[in-house]
Design a protein around this motif. Structure first.
Motif, PDB file in Angstrom:
ATOM      1  N   PHE A 147       0.838  -1.200   0.000  1.00  0.00           N
ATOM      2  CA  PHE A 147       0.000   0.000   0.000  1.00  0.00           C
ATOM      3  C   PHE A 147       0.872   1.249   0.000  1.00  0.00           C
ATOM      4  CE2 PHE A 147      -1.946   3.549   2.215  1.00  0.00           C
ATOM      5  CZ  PHE A 147      -3.082   3.735   1.462  1.00  0.00           C
ATOM      6  N   ALA A 148       1.844   1.297   0.914  1.00  0.00           N
ATOM      7  CA  ALA A 148       2.696   2.487   1.028  1.00  0.00           C
ATOM      8  C   ALA A 148       3.464   2.743  -0.260  1.00  0.00           C
ATOM      9  CB  ALA A 148       3.661   2.325   2.203  1.00  0.00           C
ATOM     10  N   ALA A 149       4.020   1.685  -0.855  1.00  0.00           N
ATOM     11  CA  ALA A 149       4.806   1.851  -2.083  1.00  0.00           C
ATOM     12  C   ALA A 149       3.929   2.303  -3.243  1.00  0.00           C
ATOM     13  CB  ALA A 149       5.507   0.535  -2.432  1.00  0.00           C
ATOM     14  N   LEU A 150       2.786   1.665  -3.415  1.00  0.00           N
ATOM     15  CA  LEU A 150       1.894   2.026  -4.520  1.00  0.00           C
ATOM     16  C   LEU A 150       1.326   3.429  -4.328  1.00  0.00           C
ATOM     17  CD1 LEU A 150       0.549   1.209  -7.139  1.00  0.00           C
ATOM     18  CD2 LEU A 150      -1.244   0.106  -5.810  1.00  0.00           C
ATOM     19  N   TYR A 151       0.940   3.762  -3.101  1.00  0.00           N
ATOM     20  CA  TYR A 151       0.393   5.080  -2.808  1.00  0.00           C
ATOM     21  C   TYR A 151       1.421   6.163  -3.128  1.00  0.00           C
ATOM     22  CZ  TYR A 151      -1.972   8.744  -0.091  1.00  0.00           C
ATOM     23  OH  TYR A 151      -2.602   9.896   0.310  1.00  0.00           O
ATOM     24  N   PHE A 152       2.662   5.963  -2.671  1.00  0.00           N
ATOM     25  CA  PHE A 152       3.722   6.933  -2.931  1.00  0.00           C
ATOM     26  C   PHE A 152       3.993   7.046  -4.429  1.00  0.00           C
ATOM     27  CE2 PHE A 152       8.214   8.304  -3.074  1.00  0.00           C
ATOM     28  CZ  PHE A 152       8.078   9.508  -2.388  1.00  0.00           C
ATOM     29  N   ALA A 153       4.036   5.907  -5.125  1.00  0.00           N
ATOM     30  CA  ALA A 153       4.284   5.919  -6.569  1.00  0.00           C
ATOM     31  C   ALA A 153       3.172   6.665  -7.316  1.00  0.00           C
ATOM     32  CB  ALA A 153       4.410   4.492  -7.095  1.00  0.00           C
ATOM     33  N   LEU A 154       1.930   6.446  -6.905  1.00  0.00           N
ATOM     34  CA  LEU A 154       0.818   7.149  -7.556  1.00  0.00           C
ATOM     35  C   LEU A 154       0.848   8.644  -7.248  1.00  0.00           C
ATOM     36  CD1 LEU A 154      -2.062   4.548  -7.126  1.00  0.00           C
ATOM     37  CD2 LEU A 154      -1.017   5.303  -9.270  1.00  0.00           C
ATOM     38  N   LEU A 155       1.197   9.007  -6.017  1.00  0.00           N
ATOM     39  CA  LEU A 155       1.326  10.428  -5.691  1.00  0.00           C
ATOM     40  C   LEU A 155       2.421  11.072  -6.538  1.00  0.00           C
ATOM     41  CD1 LEU A 155       0.928  10.522  -1.798  1.00  0.00           C
ATOM     42  CD2 LEU A 155      -0.732  11.238  -3.529  1.00  0.00           C
ATOM     43  N   LEU A 156       3.517  10.354  -6.730  1.00  0.00           N
ATOM     44  CA  LEU A 156       4.586  10.859  -7.597  1.00  0.00           C
ATOM     45  C   LEU A 156       4.096  11.050  -9.027  1.00  0.00           C
ATOM     46  CD1 LEU A 156       7.739   8.823  -6.505  1.00  0.00           C
ATOM     47  CD2 LEU A 156       7.379  11.278  -6.275  1.00  0.00           C
ATOM     48  N   SER A 157       3.415  10.040  -9.550  1.00  0.00           N
ATOM     49  CA  SER A 157       2.977  10.107 -10.950  1.00  0.00           C
ATOM     50  C   SER A 157       1.903  11.171 -11.162  1.00  0.00           C
ATOM     51  CB  SER A 157       2.480   8.742 -11.426  1.00  0.00           C
ATOM     52  OG  SER A 157       1.306   8.383 -10.743  1.00  0.00           O
ATOM     53  N   LEU A 158       1.145  11.475 -10.118  1.00  0.00           N
ATOM     54  CA  LEU A 158       0.111  12.515 -10.227  1.00  0.00           C
ATOM     55  C   LEU A 158       0.666  13.918  -9.968  1.00  0.00           C
ATOM     56  CD1 LEU A 158      -2.784  10.672  -8.374  1.00  0.00           C
ATOM     57  CD2 LEU A 158      -2.686  11.204 -10.815  1.00  0.00           C
ATOM     58  N   ASN A 159       1.979  14.007  -9.722  1.00  0.00           N
ATOM     59  CA  ASN A 159       2.631  15.292  -9.470  1.00  0.00           C
ATOM     60  C   ASN A 159       1.943  16.041  -8.322  1.00  0.00           C
ATOM     61  OD1 ASN A 159       4.560  17.230  -9.834  1.00  0.00           O
ATOM     62  ND2 ASN A 159       3.439  18.307 -11.443  1.00  0.00           N
ATOM     63  N   THR A 160       1.783  15.341  -7.214  1.00  0.00           N
ATOM     64  CA  THR A 160       1.013  15.844  -6.086  1.00  0.00           C
ATOM     65  C   THR A 160       1.825  16.711  -5.132  1.00  0.00           C
ATOM     66  OG1 THR A 160      -0.351  13.870  -6.215  1.00  0.00           O
ATOM     67  CG2 THR A 160      -0.475  15.099  -4.181  1.00  0.00           C
ATOM     68  N   PHE A 161       3.119  16.467  -5.036  1.00  0.00           N
ATOM     69  CA  PHE A 161       3.918  17.119  -4.011  1.00  0.00           C
ATOM     70  C   PHE A 161       4.164  18.593  -4.317  1.00  0.00           C
ATOM     71  CE2 PHE A 161       4.977  12.615  -3.761  1.00  0.00           C
ATOM     72  CZ  PHE A 161       4.696  12.390  -2.428  1.00  0.00           C
ATOM     73  N   THR A 162       3.987  19.432  -3.288  1.00  0.00           N
ATOM     74  CA  THR A 162       4.246  20.861  -3.399  1.00  0.00           C
ATOM     75  C   THR A 162       5.706  21.134  -3.029  1.00  0.00           C
ATOM     76  OG1 THR A 162       3.659  21.327  -1.102  1.00  0.00           O
ATOM     77  CG2 THR A 162       1.857  21.373  -2.722  1.00  0.00           C
ATOM     78  N   GLU A 163       6.152  22.351  -3.228  1.00  0.00           N
ATOM     79  CA  GLU A 163       7.527  22.719  -2.871  1.00  0.00           C
ATOM     80  C   GLU A 163       7.769  22.526  -1.376  1.00  0.00           C
ATOM     81  OE1 GLU A 163      11.365  23.488  -3.410  1.00  0.00           O
ATOM     82  OE2 GLU A 163       9.915  23.311  -5.050  1.00  0.00           O
ATOM     83  N   ASP A 164       6.768  22.839  -0.543  1.00  0.00           N
ATOM     84  CA  ASP A 164       6.907  22.628   0.899  1.00  0.00           C
ATOM     85  C   ASP A 164       7.084  21.147   1.218  1.00  0.00           C
ATOM     86  OD1 ASP A 164       6.634  25.322   1.418  1.00  0.00           O
ATOM     87  OD2 ASP A 164       4.478  25.204   1.805  1.00  0.00           O
TER      88      ASP A 164
END
Length: 188
Positions: A147-164
């Motif tokens: 779950f953690a790996a897939l969730y993180f990978a999907l967040l990466l692919s969706l360009n979710t992370f902000t500069e903060d």
């Protein structure tokens, strides 16, 4: 908790506690509303609106007692869970409504939606993995890591992370002594 309530209760407390998963899930849903609506009570108190906090809290407590009196005789512990989850959600939604009248609270629904879009398939896949027949503890570990790996990978692919978010991740990696220039470069 929503995905693993029954197996966790069974694993930790034994088979007799497994049926308690549904009330636990209902109450956890009320807490999810609490987390999703933010720090509304603090905003109201910051604006010295403690009278609103008092009346909302008191009225939802009375509502909770009333719901318990009606629902517990009808459906038992499930009624108590429904009453608790519903009043917790109602209290937080009312305080959100009041806080929005005092502050310019805005919600970036696209940003919030990305977490939901990443979470749903991750949850479905990890819960499916949980049904491997290798023992509950091993299944739980494999399922949690997937779950953690897939969730993180999907967040990466969706360009979710902000500069903060990137700054926090960079600081965390530095403190752990890990080099991850490739990941940080990808995020930026």
């Amino acid at each position: 908790i929503l995905l693993y309530a029954r197996p966790m209760l069974t694993l930790i407390y034994g088979a007799n506690y497994g049926p308690g998963y549904l009330p636990l899930t209902i109450i956890a849903t009320g807490y999810m509303v609490n987390v999703a609506t933010g720090l509304n009570q603090n905003i109201l108190m910051l604006h010295k609106k403690t009278n609103i906090v008092f009346w909302v809290t008191t009225s939802t407590a009375v509502f909770n007692i009333g719901l318990n009196l009606v629902l517990i005789p009808l459906v038992g512990i499930l009624g108590a869970a429904i009453a608790s989850g519903a009043t917790m959600a109602a209290e937080n939604l009312i305080m959100l409504w009041k806080a929005k009248s005092l502050e310019d609270l805005s919600f970036n629904w696209v940003y919030i939606g990305k977490f939901f879009v990443a979470g749903v398939p991750s949850a479905i896949i990890s819960r499916t993995i949980f049904y491997l027949d290798v023992g509950h503890l091993v299944e739980l570990a494999i399922s949690g890591v997937s779950f953690a790996a897939l969730y993180f990978a999907l967040l990466l692919s969706l360009n979710t992370f902000t500069e903060d978010d990137i700054i926090v991740l960079e600081t965390l990696l530095e403190r752990l002594g890990l080099e991850s220039d490739a990941l940080l470069g990808y995020l930026r």
